[in-house]
Design a protein around this motif. Structure first.
Motif, PDB file in Angstrom:
ATOM      1  N   ASP A 209       0.838  -1.200   0.000  1.00  0.00           N
ATOM      2  CA  ASP A 209       0.000   0.000   0.000  1.00  0.00           C
ATOM      3  C   ASP A 209       0.875   1.251   0.000  1.00  0.00           C
ATOM      4  O   ASP A 209       0.577   2.232  -0.699  1.00  0.00           O
ATOM      5  CB  ASP A 209      -0.922   0.020   1.219  1.00  0.00           C
ATOM      6  CG  ASP A 209      -1.918  -1.119   1.226  1.00  0.00           C
ATOM      7  OD1 ASP A 209      -2.333  -1.548   0.129  1.00  0.00           O
ATOM      8  OD2 ASP A 209      -2.269  -1.588   2.319  1.00  0.00           O
TER       9      ASP A 209
ATOM     10  N   GLU B  94      -2.765  -1.915 -10.904  1.00  0.00           N
ATOM     11  CA  GLU B  94      -3.600  -2.801 -10.089  1.00  0.00           C
ATOM     12  C   GLU B  94      -4.354  -2.050  -8.987  1.00  0.00           C
ATOM     13  O   GLU B  94      -5.529  -2.338  -8.750  1.00  0.00           O
ATOM     14  CB  GLU B  94      -2.783  -3.941  -9.488  1.00  0.00           C
ATOM     15  CG  GLU B  94      -3.657  -4.968  -8.807  1.00  0.00           C
ATOM     16  CD  GLU B  94      -2.869  -6.090  -8.177  1.00  0.00           C
ATOM     17  OE1 GLU B  94      -3.439  -7.175  -8.060  1.00  0.00           O
ATOM     18  OE2 GLU B  94      -1.714  -5.873  -7.786  1.00  0.00           O
TER      19      GLU B  94
ATOM     20  N   THR C 226      -5.761   0.697  -9.133  1.00  0.00           N
ATOM     21  CA  THR C 226      -6.904   1.406  -9.716  1.00  0.00           C
ATOM     22  C   THR C 226      -8.028   0.465 -10.129  1.00  0.00           C
ATOM     23  O   THR C 226      -9.113   0.927 -10.485  1.00  0.00           O
ATOM     24  CB  THR C 226      -6.484   2.223 -10.950  1.00  0.00           C
ATOM     25  OG1 THR C 226      -6.053   1.326 -11.983  1.00  0.00           O
ATOM     26  CG2 THR C 226      -5.378   3.202 -10.606  1.00  0.00           C
TER      27      THR C 226
ATOM     28  N   SER D 264      -9.891  -1.364  -8.396  1.00  0.00           N
ATOM     29  CA  SER D 264     -11.035  -1.366  -7.486  1.00  0.00           C
ATOM     30  C   SER D 264     -12.130  -0.412  -7.958  1.00  0.00           C
ATOM     31  O   SER D 264     -13.288  -0.554  -7.566  1.00  0.00           O
ATOM     32  CB  SER D 264     -10.589  -1.001  -6.077  1.00  0.00           C
ATOM     33  OG  SER D 264     -10.004   0.285  -6.074  1.00  0.00           O
TER      34      SER D 264
ATOM     35  N   LYS E 270     -16.554  -5.377 -10.885  1.00  0.00           N
ATOM     36  CA  LYS E 270     -15.892  -6.556 -10.338  1.00  0.00           C
ATOM     37  C   LYS E 270     -15.498  -7.549 -11.439  1.00  0.00           C
ATOM     38  O   LYS E 270     -14.400  -8.097 -11.423  1.00  0.00           O
ATOM     39  CB  LYS E 270     -16.818  -7.223  -9.329  1.00  0.00           C
ATOM     40  CG  LYS E 270     -16.158  -8.158  -8.393  1.00  0.00           C
ATOM     41  CD  LYS E 270     -17.130  -8.613  -7.321  1.00  0.00           C
ATOM     42  CE  LYS E 270     -16.390  -9.375  -6.251  1.00  0.00           C
ATOM     43  NZ  LYS E 270     -17.284  -9.786  -5.169  1.00  0.00           N
TER      44      LYS E 270
ATOM     45  N   ALA F 134     -12.475  -6.109 -13.435  1.00  0.00           N
ATOM     46  CA  ALA F 134     -11.241  -6.217 -12.656  1.00  0.00           C
ATOM     47  C   ALA F 134     -10.762  -7.659 -12.615  1.00  0.00           C
ATOM     48  O   ALA F 134      -9.569  -7.930 -12.764  1.00  0.00           O
ATOM     49  CB  ALA F 134     -11.462  -5.688 -11.247  1.00  0.00           C
ATOM     50  N   SER F 135     -11.682  -8.585 -12.447  1.00  0.00           N
ATOM     51  CA  SER F 135     -11.324 -10.012 -12.415  1.00  0.00           C
ATOM     52  C   SER F 135     -10.749 -10.455 -13.756  1.00  0.00           C
ATOM     53  O   SER F 135      -9.758 -11.188 -13.808  1.00  0.00           O
ATOM     54  CB  SER F 135     -12.568 -10.829 -12.065  1.00  0.00           C
ATOM     55  OG  SER F 135     -12.316 -12.191 -12.209  1.00  0.00           O
TER      56      SER F 135
ATOM     57  N   ARG G  30      -7.213  -9.051 -14.092  1.00  0.00           N
ATOM     58  CA  ARG G  30      -6.256  -9.807 -13.269  1.00  0.00           C
ATOM     59  C   ARG G  30      -5.924 -11.149 -13.911  1.00  0.00           C
ATOM     60  O   ARG G  30      -4.772 -11.576 -13.924  1.00  0.00           O
ATOM     61  CB  ARG G  30      -6.810 -10.007 -11.858  1.00  0.00           C
ATOM     62  CG  ARG G  30      -6.718  -8.781 -11.004  1.00  0.00           C
ATOM     63  CD  ARG G  30      -7.099  -9.039  -9.552  1.00  0.00           C
ATOM     64  NE  ARG G  30      -7.062  -7.803  -8.806  1.00  0.00           N
ATOM     65  CZ  ARG G  30      -8.125  -7.055  -8.549  1.00  0.00           C
ATOM     66  NH1 ARG G  30      -9.332  -7.448  -8.926  1.00  0.00           N
ATOM     67  NH2 ARG G  30      -7.997  -5.922  -7.887  1.00  0.00           N
TER      68      ARG G  30
END
Length: 181
Positions: free
Chosen positions: A43, A75, A77, A79, A83, A86-87, A90
């Motif tokens: 973080d 990564e 950003t 969030s 969903k 983002a998945s 990734r």
């Protein structure tokens, strides 16, 4: 503790002070900006990277690799995205983009290299997903002035998806089909 783009000092169990050199004042004095971050080291790295971008707009990112850019800038950003998006990003990063380009400096990647790497992916759908993620990352990096040249702005040829053609049973073929069944 020094980072590649500033300094991180651990203050306690889950607190870090991140600092980055700011723009010089009009009279030439050096400035430094700092911020206390709650969380883990990762973080703190992400906040430090964002501060560095805001301060220097890319100055001082000597040959940042695609993997470093993913971890520090992109990564965190994800969030803000849906969903499922983002998945998907990734998954594309871990399975497709990272093995091909993760250790490469962003400034050294050219459109021809990207095209060759993407053509090594067999499935056209996976190839397009990897392309979309790379395009998003490079567009963001170019906007933030992390890279001077965006290889994704050039034409990159991908394998064509074959059109889905459902098997259609014509009315004239129905009696023969019923006899076969």
């Amino acid at each position: 503790m020094r980072s590649a783009i500033g300094s991180i000092q651990r203050l306690g169990k889950d607190r870090y002070r991140v600092s980055v050199e700011g723009r010089p004042t009009p009279d030439g004095r050096r400035t430094r900006k700092s911020k206390v971050v709650r969380g883990d080291r990762r973080d703190a790295e992400a906040v430090l990277a964002r501060m560095r971008l805001d301060e220097g707009k890319g100055d001082g990112f000597p040959d940042i690799t695609l993997a470093q850019y993913w971890e520090l800038f992109y990564e965190p950003t994800l969030s803000a995205l849906a969903k499922s998006t983002a998945s998907s990003y990734r998954y594309s990063w871990e399975g497709l983009v990272k093995p091909l380009f993760g250790d490469r400096p962003m400034s050294s990647l050219k459109a021809r290299d990207v095209e060759r790497g993407l053509l090594a992916i067999e499935k056209p759908g996976a190839q397009r997903n990897a392309y979309k993620l790379l395009r998003q990352m490079y567009n963001e990096a170019y906007r933030d002035e992390v890279v001077e040249d965006n290889p994704m702005s050039r034409r990159i040829r991908l394998r064509r998806k074959e059109a889905y053609r459902p098997e259609v049973l014509l009315l004239a073929d129905v009696p023969a089909w019923l006899d076969a069944v």
